[in-house]
Design a protein around this motif. Structure first.
Motif, PDB file in Angstrom:
ATOM      1  N   PHE A 160      63.520  76.299  14.068  1.00 26.45           N
ATOM      2  CA  PHE A 160      64.450  77.014  13.337  1.00 26.45           C
ATOM      3  C   PHE A 160      64.237  78.510  13.545  1.00 26.45           C
ATOM      4  N   ASN A 161      65.429  79.090  14.016  1.00 22.96           N
ATOM      5  CA  ASN A 161      65.678  80.582  14.091  1.00 22.96           C
ATOM      6  C   ASN A 161      65.396  80.886  15.485  1.00 22.96           C
ATOM      7  N   GLU A 162      65.225  80.008  16.412  1.00 20.20           N
ATOM      8  CA  GLU A 162      64.945  79.876  18.038  1.00 20.20           C
ATOM      9  C   GLU A 162      65.980  80.192  18.774  1.00 20.20           C
ATOM     10  N   SER A 163      65.825  81.391  19.603  1.00 13.22           N
ATOM     11  CA  SER A 163      66.970  81.876  20.349  1.00 13.22           C
ATOM     12  C   SER A 163      67.344  80.827  21.412  1.00 13.22           C
ATOM     13  N   LEU A 164      68.532  80.439  21.461  1.00 15.28           N
ATOM     14  CA  LEU A 164      69.185  79.352  22.341  1.00 15.28           C
ATOM     15  C   LEU A 164      69.858  80.015  23.370  1.00 15.28           C
ATOM     16  N   PHE A 165      70.836  80.859  23.192  1.00 12.74           N
ATOM     17  CA  PHE A 165      71.882  81.425  23.951  1.00 12.74           C
ATOM     18  C   PHE A 165      72.098  82.708  23.854  1.00 12.74           C
ATOM     19  N   VAL A 166      72.594  83.467  24.899  1.00 13.26           N
ATOM     20  CA  VAL A 166      72.982  84.814  24.931  1.00 13.26           C
ATOM     21  C   VAL A 166      74.359  84.820  25.451  1.00 13.26           C
ATOM     22  N   LEU A 167      75.252  85.306  24.929  1.00 16.94           N
ATOM     23  CA  LEU A 167      76.498  85.660  25.578  1.00 16.94           C
ATOM     24  C   LEU A 167      76.687  87.180  25.858  1.00 16.94           C
ATOM     25  N   PRO A 168      76.458  87.546  27.032  1.00 18.62           N
ATOM     26  CA  PRO A 168      76.754  88.953  27.264  1.00 18.62           C
ATOM     27  C   PRO A 168      78.058  89.452  27.743  1.00 18.62           C
ATOM     28  N   ASP A 169      78.455  90.489  27.518  1.00 22.06           N
ATOM     29  CA  ASP A 169      79.342  91.021  27.954  1.00 22.06           C
ATOM     30  C   ASP A 169      79.258  91.839  29.199  1.00 22.06           C
ATOM     31  N   THR A 170      79.578  91.496  30.405  1.00 21.31           N
ATOM     32  CA  THR A 170      79.110  91.543  31.754  1.00 21.31           C
ATOM     33  C   THR A 170      80.230  92.981  32.202  1.00 21.31           C
ATOM     34  N   ARG A 171      81.355  93.335  31.411  1.00 14.25           N
ATOM     35  CA  ARG A 171      82.182  94.312  31.674  1.00 14.25           C
ATOM     36  C   ARG A 171      81.258  95.688  31.505  1.00 14.25           C
ATOM     37  N   GLN A 172      80.071  95.704  30.790  1.00 11.86           N
ATOM     38  CA  GLN A 172      79.540  97.101  30.414  1.00 11.86           C
ATOM     39  C   GLN A 172      78.031  96.374  30.437  1.00 11.86           C
ATOM     40  N   MET A 173      77.336  96.981  31.418  1.00 13.83           N
ATOM     41  CA  MET A 173      75.810  96.656  31.655  1.00 13.83           C
ATOM     42  C   MET A 173      75.027  98.121  31.460  1.00 13.83           C
ATOM     43  N   ASN A 174      73.742  97.943  31.100  1.00 12.33           N
ATOM     44  CA  ASN A 174      72.704  98.766  31.064  1.00 12.33           C
ATOM     45  C   ASN A 174      71.480  98.450  32.093  1.00 12.33           C
ATOM     46  N   ALA A 175      71.023  99.325  32.534  1.00 10.75           N
ATOM     47  CA  ALA A 175      69.672  99.212  33.012  1.00 10.75           C
ATOM     48  C   ALA A 175      68.540  99.556  32.287  1.00 10.75           C
ATOM     49  N   ALA A 176      67.646  98.392  32.059  1.00 10.18           N
ATOM     50  CA  ALA A 176      66.547  98.617  31.345  1.00 10.18           C
ATOM     51  C   ALA A 176      65.545  98.981  32.115  1.00 10.18           C
ATOM     52  N   LEU A 177      64.844 100.386  32.264  1.00  9.49           N
ATOM     53  CA  LEU A 177      63.964 100.763  33.053  1.00  9.49           C
ATOM     54  C   LEU A 177      62.659 100.652  32.208  1.00  9.49           C
ATOM     55  N   LYS A 178      61.494 100.243  33.049  1.00  5.48           N
ATOM     56  CA  LYS A 178      60.244 100.619  32.193  1.00  5.48           C
ATOM     57  C   LYS A 178      59.329 101.955  32.831  1.00  5.48           C
ATOM     58  N   VAL A 179      59.292 102.872  32.097  1.00  7.72           N
ATOM     59  CA  VAL A 179      58.665 104.126  32.648  1.00  7.72           C
ATOM     60  C   VAL A 179      57.359 103.988  31.865  1.00  7.72           C
ATOM     61  N   HIS A 180      56.485 104.681  32.847  1.00  6.76           N
ATOM     62  CA  HIS A 180      55.043 104.787  32.530  1.00  6.76           C
ATOM     63  C   HIS A 180      54.904 105.752  31.428  1.00  6.76           C
ATOM     64  N   GLU A 181      53.844 105.492  30.435  1.00  8.31           N
ATOM     65  CA  GLU A 181      53.678 106.345  29.287  1.00  8.31           C
ATOM     66  C   GLU A 181      53.226 107.927  29.826  1.00  8.31           C
ATOM     67  N   ALA A 182      52.816 107.924  30.940  1.00 12.30           N
ATOM     68  CA  ALA A 182      52.381 109.175  31.522  1.00 12.30           C
ATOM     69  C   ALA A 182      53.427 110.212  32.013  1.00 12.30           C
ATOM     70  N   VAL A 183      54.879 109.617  31.876  1.00 14.39           N
ATOM     71  CA  VAL A 183      55.849 110.586  32.279  1.00 14.39           C
ATOM     72  C   VAL A 183      57.083 110.576  31.396  1.00 14.39           C
ATOM     73  N   VAL A 184      56.943 109.608  30.277  1.00 19.58           N
ATOM     74  CA  VAL A 184      58.269 108.996  29.324  1.00 19.58           C
ATOM     75  C   VAL A 184      58.546 110.285  28.728  1.00 19.58           C
ATOM     76  N   ALA A 185      57.637 111.259  28.370  1.00 21.33           N
ATOM     77  CA  ALA A 185      58.016 112.469  27.547  1.00 21.33           C
ATOM     78  C   ALA A 185      58.840 113.503  28.364  1.00 21.33           C
ATOM     79  N   GLN A 186      58.998 113.175  29.491  1.00 16.43           N
ATOM     80  CA  GLN A 186      60.078 114.092  30.209  1.00 16.43           C
ATOM     81  C   GLN A 186      61.399 113.372  30.312  1.00 16.43           C
ATOM     82  N   VAL A 187      61.472 112.280  29.997  1.00 14.60           N
ATOM     83  CA  VAL A 187      62.705 111.618  29.668  1.00 14.60           C
ATOM     84  C   VAL A 187      63.771 111.561  28.470  1.00 14.60           C
TER      85      VAL A 187
END
Length: 548
Positions: A358-385
């Motif tokens: 129950f409530n388990e994620s099955l599918f994702v329907l993305p809108d590929t017309r608008q994409m994002n880049a999910a970057l992983k920034v280290h905690e030492a430099v994230v304050a600059q962003v």
């Protein structure tokens, strides 16, 4: 032990979580190394005329002439693509249910059809079907329970209606009895009692008058008897009448006394008692009716609530039965939830026959017309962003192409490096890419990005590879004047991926070595004595020819 300033400025990336990611990181590392080599060559090109190679005659530049430079401050990170707008579909069937039908991943499905008013004409394409045999059995049992609860409620309603009618009849009968008792009391008070008193008073007066008349008659009879006008018998009759009148008078007086002292109070008390008893009976009837009706109403309420619970349970089961057929809520490409790479702990992949919770994620329907880049920034430099900063993104699937974007969000909480690197803390930074970059881009594609966090203008700067560290001291190697080099401690300022601002000691056109000295090339100084050079103290030369 000395090390370059790169390890100080650029945080160590998170260890890969699986082999494909390790290969991707390796490729990205090779590309980054080649890019850095090109940048170094380009930087050195501007100083080739001023470079002095005091040790070797090789063609690669080993010295850099300090000069005023301007450069961008950049935070680099890797990550993956995701859709800016996407719909996540979860199982709404309680318990654990197996998949009996499943659409292929990557299929483009159609969403629901709407009419002119925006109402659904036909549902979207079927994505999956879950087993429904247990639900059908439970629905049959729930329907039987609803029918039984409905019968109980109807019976309770009818019995309540009967009791309400009976209570009304009982109350009316008690009210009638009370009214009759009150009328009898009023009749006695206004009619019977006054009439009786008048009758007794009249009888007394009549007896008194009769006695008076009889007395006068007996006096006359005695005179006439004396004169022998009447016989003895006639005189005796008149005397008997006097006795009778006296007796009647006493009886009238006694009747008045008996009525006043006994009969009248008894009749009054009885009439009032009848009223009190009728009133009490009315109150008992009303109280009993209220109690009985309250109990019956509570029973009806209980039966109604039971029926409601049964109906809601049936509706819930019917809703879950409909939920076993999963339709696409919108058009888009199907991505299994288990395929998303940012899920650290995956279960079995979505497949036909797999049990779905129950409530388990099955599918994702993305809108590929608008994409994002999910970057992983280290905690030492994230304050600059900061949100709104410009960024460039390179996608592994499109090598050599740089896409411009803008930072839109910085996560509040970090993600750890998992069991392989539990001390690593990285924050998710979202970079929004232009709409319609490439309709073939897919979520979870690997990418790397650079966020422009600032601009440094006209400062003395040297390449990062010229900076060495030992403990808390940063230093560079400069000519010693005897063919060797010596360490000079410097204060560092702002940095980029390739340049470091120098805030002390060095000045324009000074020469700094771009590599680690070879054995015997450097004056053997400790970091503390090198620090003295920064403050203008003398730098004594020590014996031994190796650099510490």
């Amino acid at each position: 032990m000395t090390s370059t300033a790169t390890s100080m400025i650029t945080p160590t990336p998170a260890p890969p979580r699986r082999l494909p990611r390790l290969i991707a990181v390796g490729i990205a590392g090779v590309a980054a190394f080649a890019l850095m080599a090109w940048l170094i060559t380009w930087f050195m090109g501007g100083n080739a005329g001023a470079a002095v190679d005091a040790q070797t005659s090789g063609t690669a530049p080993q010295w850099y002439t300090v000069t005023l430079r301007s450069f961008d401050q950049i935070v680099s990170a890797s990550g993956e693509l995701d859709a800016k707008n996407q719909v996540e579909i979860k199982s709404k069937v309680e318990g654990s249910t197996p998949i009996v039908e499943l659409v292929d991943e990557g299929t483009y499905v159609q969403g629901p059809t709407l009419d002119d008013k925006g109402e659904v004409v036909s549902p979207g394409q079927i994505l999956a079907k879950l087993a429904d045999d247990q639900l059908l059995s439970r629905i049959e049992s729930a329907q039987v329970a609803v029918e039984a609860a409905m019968a109980d409620k109807v019976a309770a309603d009818q019995y309540l209606a009967i009791q309400i009618n009976q209570a009304e009849n009982d109350q009316r009968a008690a009210e009638v009895k009370l009214n009759l008792a009150e009328l009898n009391l009023a009749k006695w008070q206004s009619g019977d009692d006054p009439q009786k008193q008048r009758e007794l008073a009249l009888a007394l007066e009549k007896a008194q008058r009769t006695l008076k008349t009889s007395g006068e008659n007996v006096i006359q009879s005695r005179q006439l008897h004396k004169e022998q006008f009447i016989s003895d018998a006639e005189l005796e009759d008149d005397e008997i009448k006097v006795l009778q009148a006296e007796n009647d008078l006493e009886s009238a007086k006694l009747a008045i006394q008996v009525y006043k002292n006994y009969t009248r109070p008894a009749e009054e008390q009885k009439a009032k008692s009848d009223v009190d008893q009728a009133n009490s009976e009315l109150q008992r009837t009303v109280s009993k009716s209220k109690s009985d009706l309250a109990r019956l109403e509570a029973d009806v309420k209980s039966k109604t609530q039971t029926l409601k619970i049964r109906q809601e349970g049936l509706e819930k089961l019917q809703t879950q039965l409909r939920a076993t057929v999963i339709h696409a809520p919108r058009s888009g490409m199907v991505v299994y939830a288990s395929s998303l790479s940012n899920r650290r702990w995956r279960g079995d992949p979505i497949a036909q026959g797999r049990e779905i919770r129950f409530n388990e994620s099955l599918f994702v329907l993305p809108d590929t017309r608008q994409m994002n880049a999910a970057l992983k920034v280290h905690e030492a430099v994230v304050a600059q962003v900061k949100a709104g900063q410009e960024a460039t993104v390179m996608i592994d699937a499109r090598p050599g192409e740089v896409i411009k974007g803008k930072v839109t969000n910085i996560a509040v909480t970090p993600e750890d490096g998992g069991w392989m690197n539990p001390d690593l803390r990285e924050y998710r930074v979202t970079v929004e890419l232009p709409e319609g970059v490439d309709d073939k881009l897919k979520p979870a594609m690997r990418c790397s990005g650079k966020v422009m966090v600032g601009r440094v203008e006209n400062v003395l700067a040297v390449p990062i590879q010229a900076i060495f560290t030992e403990g808390p001291i940063h230093f560079v190697y400069v000519p010693n004047g005897d063919g060797r080099v010596k360490p000079v401690a410097v204060d560092l300022g702002r940095t980029s991926e390739t340049l470091v601002e120098i805030k002390s000691v060095l000045k324009e056109r000074d020469q700094v070595l771009l590599r680690k000295p070879k054995p015997g090339e450097a004056v053997n100084l400790t970091p503390d004595t090198a620090k003295a050079e920064q403050t203008g103290g003398s730098i004594p030369e020590t014996t031994g020819g190796s650099q510490s």
